[in-house]
Design an enzyme around this catalytic site. Structure first.
Site, PDB file in Angstrom:
ATOM      1  N   THR A 133     -37.566  -5.012 -62.276  1.00  0.00           N
ATOM      2  CA  THR A 133     -37.290  -4.170 -61.634  1.00  0.00           C
ATOM      3  C   THR A 133     -37.365  -3.300 -63.196  1.00  0.00           C
ATOM      4  OG1 THR A 133     -35.643  -2.452 -61.204  1.00  0.00           O
ATOM      5  CG2 THR A 133     -35.151  -4.751 -61.515  1.00  0.00           C
TER       6      THR A 133
ATOM      7  N   LYS B 197     -31.262  -9.599 -62.064  1.00  0.00           N
ATOM      8  CA  LYS B 197     -32.941  -9.739 -62.225  1.00  0.00           C
ATOM      9  C   LYS B 197     -33.842  -9.771 -63.108  1.00  0.00           C
ATOM     10  CE  LYS B 197     -33.598  -7.375 -58.092  1.00  0.00           C
ATOM     11  NZ  LYS B 197     -35.154  -7.800 -56.893  1.00  0.00           N
TER      12      LYS B 197
ATOM     13  N   HIS C 270     -39.207   3.765 -57.343  1.00  0.00           N
ATOM     14  CA  HIS C 270     -39.834   3.908 -56.453  1.00  0.00           C
ATOM     15  C   HIS C 270     -39.323   5.187 -55.047  1.00  0.00           C
ATOM     16  CE1 HIS C 270     -39.882  -0.074 -56.305  1.00  0.00           C
ATOM     17  NE2 HIS C 270     -40.176  -0.336 -54.946  1.00  0.00           N
TER      18      HIS C 270
ATOM     19  N   MET D 256     -29.200  -7.464 -52.777  1.00  0.00           N
ATOM     20  CA  MET D 256     -28.824  -6.655 -52.304  1.00  0.00           C
ATOM     21  C   MET D 256     -29.057  -5.053 -54.426  1.00  0.00           C
ATOM     22  SD  MET D 256     -25.929  -4.917 -53.181  1.00  0.00           S
ATOM     23  CE  MET D 256     -25.655  -4.753 -55.581  1.00  0.00           C
TER      24      MET D 256
ATOM     25  N   TYR E  64     -26.464  -6.450 -61.691  1.00  0.00           N
ATOM     26  CA  TYR E  64     -28.353  -5.631 -60.627  1.00  0.00           C
ATOM     27  C   TYR E  64     -29.150  -6.509 -61.520  1.00  0.00           C
ATOM     28  CZ  TYR E  64     -32.097  -3.741 -59.015  1.00  0.00           C
ATOM     29  OH  TYR E  64     -33.218  -3.675 -57.941  1.00  0.00           O
TER      30      TYR E  64
ATOM     31  N   GLY F 100     -36.422  -9.732 -51.166  1.00  0.00           N
ATOM     32  CA  GLY F 100     -34.924  -9.475 -50.720  1.00  0.00           C
ATOM     33  C   GLY F 100     -33.817  -9.260 -52.191  1.00  0.00           C
TER      34      GLY F 100
ATOM     35  N   ASP G  71     -39.310  -0.805 -48.674  1.00  0.00           N
ATOM     36  CA  ASP G  71     -40.826  -1.754 -49.411  1.00  0.00           C
ATOM     37  C   ASP G  71     -40.892  -3.275 -48.287  1.00  0.00           C
ATOM     38  OD1 ASP G  71     -39.601  -0.410 -51.135  1.00  0.00           O
ATOM     39  OD2 ASP G  71     -39.887  -1.476 -53.047  1.00  0.00           O
TER      40      ASP G  71
ATOM     41  N   ASP H 124     -31.233 -15.980 -45.255  1.00  0.00           N
ATOM     42  CA  ASP H 124     -30.454 -15.024 -46.264  1.00  0.00           C
ATOM     43  C   ASP H 124     -31.275 -15.293 -47.466  1.00  0.00           C
ATOM     44  OD1 ASP H 124     -28.111 -13.826 -45.959  1.00  0.00           O
ATOM     45  OD2 ASP H 124     -28.437 -14.512 -47.947  1.00  0.00           O
TER      46      ASP H 124
ATOM     47  N   GLU I 295     -34.581  -1.273 -64.602  1.00  0.00           N
ATOM     48  CA  GLU I 295     -34.053  -1.598 -64.640  1.00  0.00           C
ATOM     49  C   GLU I 295     -33.373  -2.906 -66.537  1.00  0.00           C
ATOM     50  OE1 GLU I 295     -30.647   0.132 -63.979  1.00  0.00           O
ATOM     51  OE2 GLU I 295     -31.620   1.656 -63.257  1.00  0.00           O
TER      52      GLU I 295
HETATM   53  P1  NAP Z   1     -33.990  -2.164 -49.564  1.00  0.00           P
HETATM   54  O1  NAP Z   1     -34.103  -1.143 -49.286  1.00  0.00           O
HETATM   55  O2  NAP Z   1     -32.616  -2.416 -50.187  1.00  0.00           O
HETATM   56  O3  NAP Z   1     -33.752  -3.631 -49.082  1.00  0.00           O
HETATM   57  C1  NAP Z   1     -33.335  -4.292 -49.420  1.00  0.00           C
HETATM   58  C2  NAP Z   1     -34.133  -5.750 -48.158  1.00  0.00           C
HETATM   59  O4  NAP Z   1     -33.813  -6.697 -48.833  1.00  0.00           O
HETATM   60  C3  NAP Z   1     -33.561  -5.613 -47.451  1.00  0.00           C
HETATM   61  O5  NAP Z   1     -34.327  -5.666 -46.777  1.00  0.00           O
HETATM   62  C4  NAP Z   1     -32.294  -6.019 -47.157  1.00  0.00           C
HETATM   63  O6  NAP Z   1     -31.530  -6.306 -45.654  1.00  0.00           O
HETATM   64  C5  NAP Z   1     -32.273  -7.277 -47.512  1.00  0.00           C
HETATM   65  N1  NAP Z   1     -31.329  -8.747 -48.175  1.00  0.00           N
HETATM   66  C6  NAP Z   1     -30.378  -7.755 -49.412  1.00  0.00           C
HETATM   67  N2  NAP Z   1     -29.374  -9.281 -49.274  1.00  0.00           N
HETATM   68  C7  NAP Z   1     -29.927 -10.324 -48.679  1.00  0.00           C
HETATM   69  C8  NAP Z   1     -30.145 -11.013 -48.973  1.00  0.00           C
HETATM   70  N3  NAP Z   1     -28.735 -12.580 -48.793  1.00  0.00           N
HETATM   71  N4  NAP Z   1     -30.924 -12.450 -48.081  1.00  0.00           N
HETATM   72  C9  NAP Z   1     -31.672 -11.686 -47.904  1.00  0.00           C
HETATM   73  N5  NAP Z   1     -31.789 -10.806 -47.527  1.00  0.00           N
HETATM   74  C10 NAP Z   1     -31.511  -9.729 -47.901  1.00  0.00           C
HETATM   75  O7  NAP Z   1     -34.507  -1.918 -50.688  1.00  0.00           O
HETATM   76  P2  NAP Z   1     -36.155  -1.909 -51.852  1.00  0.00           P
HETATM   77  O8  NAP Z   1     -35.823  -0.530 -52.658  1.00  0.00           O
HETATM   78  O9  NAP Z   1     -37.283  -2.222 -50.658  1.00  0.00           O
HETATM   79  O10 NAP Z   1     -36.694  -3.070 -52.824  1.00  0.00           O
HETATM   80  C11 NAP Z   1     -37.028  -4.063 -52.769  1.00  0.00           C
HETATM   81  C12 NAP Z   1     -37.309  -4.807 -53.143  1.00  0.00           C
HETATM   82  O11 NAP Z   1     -37.139  -4.376 -55.059  1.00  0.00           O
HETATM   83  C13 NAP Z   1     -35.423  -5.146 -54.240  1.00  0.00           C
HETATM   84  O12 NAP Z   1     -35.719  -6.964 -54.583  1.00  0.00           O
HETATM   85  C14 NAP Z   1     -34.939  -4.337 -55.190  1.00  0.00           C
HETATM   86  O13 NAP Z   1     -34.560  -4.605 -56.068  1.00  0.00           O
HETATM   87  C15 NAP Z   1     -36.828  -4.075 -55.880  1.00  0.00           C
HETATM   88  N6  NAP Z   1     -36.950  -3.010 -56.756  1.00  0.00           N
HETATM   89  C16 NAP Z   1     -36.999  -1.843 -55.495  1.00  0.00           C
HETATM   90  C17 NAP Z   1     -37.497  -0.506 -56.292  1.00  0.00           C
HETATM   91  C18 NAP Z   1     -36.788   0.689 -55.998  1.00  0.00           C
HETATM   92  O14 NAP Z   1     -37.200   1.941 -56.752  1.00  0.00           O
HETATM   93  N7  NAP Z   1     -36.875   1.008 -54.635  1.00  0.00           N
HETATM   94  C19 NAP Z   1     -37.705  -0.870 -58.072  1.00  0.00           C
HETATM   95  C20 NAP Z   1     -37.553  -2.166 -58.519  1.00  0.00           C
HETATM   96  C21 NAP Z   1     -37.228  -2.973 -57.884  1.00  0.00           C
HETATM   97  P3  NAP Z   1     -31.192  -5.337 -45.047  1.00  0.00           P
HETATM   98  O15 NAP Z   1     -31.871  -4.476 -44.332  1.00  0.00           O
HETATM   99  O16 NAP Z   1     -30.263  -6.716 -43.979  1.00  0.00           O
HETATM  100  O17 NAP Z   1     -29.351  -4.732 -45.819  1.00  0.00           O
HETATM  101  O1  F7E Z   2     -30.305   6.168 -59.353  1.00  0.00           O
HETATM  102  C1  F7E Z   2     -28.007   8.566 -61.114  1.00  0.00           C
HETATM  103  C2  F7E Z   2     -27.496   7.489 -60.858  1.00  0.00           C
HETATM  104  O2  F7E Z   2     -28.962   5.033 -57.622  1.00  0.00           O
HETATM  105  C3  F7E Z   2     -30.996   6.867 -59.921  1.00  0.00           C
HETATM  106  C4  F7E Z   2     -32.531   0.662 -57.261  1.00  0.00           C
HETATM  107  O3  F7E Z   2     -34.290   0.640 -56.185  1.00  0.00           O
HETATM  108  O4  F7E Z   2     -34.011   1.696 -58.524  1.00  0.00           O
HETATM  109  C5  F7E Z   2     -33.204   1.819 -58.105  1.00  0.00           C
HETATM  110  O5  F7E Z   2     -31.752   2.210 -58.760  1.00  0.00           O
HETATM  111  C6  F7E Z   2     -30.035   7.645 -61.091  1.00  0.00           C
HETATM  112  C7  F7E Z   2     -29.205   6.738 -62.174  1.00  0.00           C
HETATM  113  O6  F7E Z   2     -31.508   4.337 -58.170  1.00  0.00           O
HETATM  114  C8  F7E Z   2     -25.983  10.147 -57.886  1.00  0.00           C
HETATM  115  O7  F7E Z   2     -27.187   7.004 -62.036  1.00  0.00           O
HETATM  116  C9  F7E Z   2     -26.495  10.797 -60.061  1.00  0.00           C
HETATM  117  O8  F7E Z   2     -29.067   7.441 -63.205  1.00  0.00           O
HETATM  118  O9  F7E Z   2     -31.429   6.497 -57.218  1.00  0.00           O
HETATM  119  P1  F7E Z   2     -30.746   5.204 -57.916  1.00  0.00           P
HETATM  120  P2  F7E Z   2     -31.498   3.762 -59.488  1.00  0.00           P
HETATM  121  O10 F7E Z   2     -30.115   3.071 -59.963  1.00  0.00           O
HETATM  122  O11 F7E Z   2     -32.050   3.858 -60.694  1.00  0.00           O
HETATM  123  C10 F7E Z   2     -34.324   0.411 -59.495  1.00  0.00           C
HETATM  124  C11 F7E Z   2     -35.525   0.712 -60.353  1.00  0.00           C
HETATM  125  C12 F7E Z   2     -34.170  -0.746 -58.811  1.00  0.00           C
HETATM  126  O12 F7E Z   2     -34.254  -2.443 -59.015  1.00  0.00           O
HETATM  127  C13 F7E Z   2     -32.917  -0.931 -57.814  1.00  0.00           C
HETATM  128  O13 F7E Z   2     -33.038  -1.760 -56.833  1.00  0.00           O
HETATM  129  O14 F7E Z   2     -29.335   8.497 -60.390  1.00  0.00           O
HETATM  130  N1  F7E Z   2     -27.029   9.674 -60.272  1.00  0.00           N
HETATM  131  N2  F7E Z   2     -25.656  10.768 -59.063  1.00  0.00           N
HETATM  132  C14 F7E Z   2     -27.030   9.082 -58.743  1.00  0.00           C
HETATM  133  N3  F7E Z   2     -27.385   8.067 -57.950  1.00  0.00           N
HETATM  134  C15 F7E Z   2     -26.945   7.500 -57.272  1.00  0.00           C
HETATM  135  N4  F7E Z   2     -27.302   6.720 -56.478  1.00  0.00           N
HETATM  136  N5  F7E Z   2     -25.830   8.762 -56.011  1.00  0.00           N
HETATM  137  C16 F7E Z   2     -25.305   9.506 -57.223  1.00  0.00           C
HETATM  138  O15 F7E Z   2     -24.759  10.522 -56.035  1.00  0.00           O
END
Ligand code: NAP
Ligand code: F7E
Length: 383
Positions: free
Chosen positions: A133, A161, A187, A89, A157, A87, A14, A64, A135
């Site tokens: 999120t 959050k 996304h 985990m 997680y 940012g 993102d 960080d 979640e």
């Molecule tokens: P991502 O690809 O995993 O990116 C996470 C970012 O956070 C990376 O730049 C990572 O750095 C950095 N980071 C991790 N630990 C950190 C720390 N201790 N201090 C500073 N930076 C740190 O996640 P994303 O999909 O872009 O998501 C962005 C945000 O939206 C996250 O907060 C995630 O939880 C939230 N979110 C994501 C989704 C989704 O579906 N993608 C949905 C809802 C909410 P490195 O590159 O060094 O690892």
């Molecule tokens: O899993 C199932 C798994 O890891 C989606 C993060 O961006 O979105 C993300 O979290 C589903 C789950 O995403 C595998 O059990 C099956 O039900 O792609 P995922 P997530 O857990 O929904 C939310 C909105 C966030 O906020 C988070 O940061 O898929 N699943 N088999 C699997 N998942 C993974 N990773 N690997 C598998 O092999």
């Protein structure tokens, strides 16, 4: 003078799309990157100007979210108009392995950002976006989920959050700050981390078609997610901070799909029909048929004969290692508020998202293979 934004997590999926979007709008973007032993800026390298360029649009700072003084110093230096706290985990399964770290970075990390803005006297100047999120809904209490649906987190997680969500609301109410939560549903994109399920699937499907991998092993294929495109979702983040006051918004498509159906879609993009058989840990996906024209168009004629020889073979199976101690079985969001208040509309549907990811991964997997063979000449033809 354009606005100044600070993005934590700029090296993530993102962060990269948001930085590109904000620079396109005329912002100067500052980003926080972690010190790691390998380069981690691949997603944003195309946006970066060297220090020799005057008026750089992207400036990176080491930092960080677990380090309060570092976060406070960067905010003081940058004096941002907007902070996007992305940012984290962010891997749900991994958070069961390192729950304390997830709480620190994702929960207390949010507090560090809010408190720095308050201590530095920036509460009137700086608007804050918190990456909340879907979640949070976990064991869902209502279908579909909206801003008023009670939370029921199901992982370390999500618990971290949850703190981030409420401390953002609390600072908004206590100190009258423009602080908002975007409750974003899943996304994805070609930039998605390789261990999230959609990207794991599109990478594996590409490799299987190219003869680089035998099978794809997944966990719970019956889980349902509301998947959108990250490009659409970063526009919503920006729109949230342009509102007159801080508030909380669900960003989602309103459509939910099983992991199994996403597997089917990914292979169908290449003309490969997968048939699922069996149940639970014994479920398998077998190649049923191939649409040769589609395969040739998406993958290439030179891979067809080898792949045809695999008809009837298993290419998808279950590995219990990917199950979670507590699972989120169903997520589906109601984006009514974001559509009416923000005027937000996604451009991608799931088929377009899947196509974008498949095209990119087929290209990347071919490129990797050619590079391994030292095939720089062939690579030129690919581009
Ligand atoms: P991502 O690809 O995993 O990116 C996470 C970012 O956070 C990376 O730049 C990572 O750095 C950095 N980071 C991790 N630990 C950190 C720390 N201790 N201090 C500073 N930076 C740190 O996640 P994303 O999909 O872009 O998501 C962005 C945000 O939206 C996250 O907060 C995630 O939880 C939230 N979110 C994501 C989704 C989704 O579906 N993608 C949905 C809802 C909410 P490195 O590159 O060094 O690892
Ligand atoms: O899993 C199932 C798994 O890891 C989606 C993060 O961006 O979105 C993300 O979290 C589903 C789950 O995403 C595998 O059990 C099956 O039900 O792609 P995922 P997530 O857990 O929904 C939310 C909105 C966030 O906020 C988070 O940061 O898929 N699943 N088999 C699997 N998942 C993974 N990773 N690997 C598998 O092999």
């Amino acid at each position: 003078m354009g606005k100044v934004a600070l993005i934590t997590g700029i090296t993530g999926q993102d962060g990269a799309y948001l930085a590109e979007y904000l620079i396109g709008l005329g912002y100067t973007v500052h980003g926080i990157k972690r010190r790691v032993s390998l380069f981690n800026t691949e997603r944003i390298d195309h946006l970066y100007d060297g220090p020799e360029v005057k008026d750089r649009k992207l400036v990176l700072h080491y930092g960080d979210l677990t380090d309060s003084m570092n976060i406070t110093r960067i905010i003081q230096e940058v004096q941002p108009d907007e902070i996007y706290n992305l940012g984290a985990m962010s891997h749900v399964k991994v958070s069961f392995e390192s729950p304390e770290y997830a709480a620190d970075a994702d929960g207390i990390g949010t507090l560090r950002v809010l408190e720095a803005v308050r201590l530095l006297g920036l509460t009137e100047k700086t608007r804050i976006y918190q990456a909340s999120t879907s979640e949070l809904y976990g064991l869902v209490q209502e279908v579909p989920q909206r801003e008023t649906t009670p939370f029921y987190p199901r992982s370390p997680y999500a618990c971290a959050k949850l703190y981030g969500y409420w401390i953002t609301v609390n600072y908004r109410e206590a100190y009258n700050m423009h602080a908002s939560n975007g409750i974003l549903f899943n996304h994805e994109s070609p930039l998605r981390g390789e261990t999230f399920v959609t990207r794991k699937i599109t990478r594996a499907a590409s490799k299987i078609a190219l003869g680089q991998q035998n099978a794809l092993y997944l966990g719970n294929m019956s889980a349902k997610r509301d998947w959108g495109h990250a490009k659409d979702y970063v526009r919503a983040m920006h729109a949230i901070l342009q509102q007159p006051a801080g508030d909380d918004y669900v960003i989602a498509t309103g459509i939910t799909t099983t992991v199994r159906d996403f597997v089917t879609m990914s292979f169908i993009y290449m003309g490969i029909e997968v048939e699922f058989k069996g149940e639970g840990v014994d479920e398998i996906g077998v190649i049923k048929s191939i649409n040769e024209d589609k395969f040739i168009e998406a993958v290439g004629a030179e891979y067809l004969d080898a792949f045809k020889a695999r008809i009837g073979q298993t290419i998808v199976a279950v590995d219990e290692r990917y199950f979670r101690p507590t699972e989120v079985e169903l997520l589906i969001g109601d984006p009514t508020k974001s559509k009416t208040v923000l005027g937000w509309e996604p451009e991608y549907d799931l088929a377009a998202l899947c196509e974008d990811m498949m095209k990119s991964d087929i290209y990347l997997m071919k490129k990797d293979a050619y590079l391994h063979k030292g095939g720089y000449k062939i690579l030129k033809n690919l581009e």
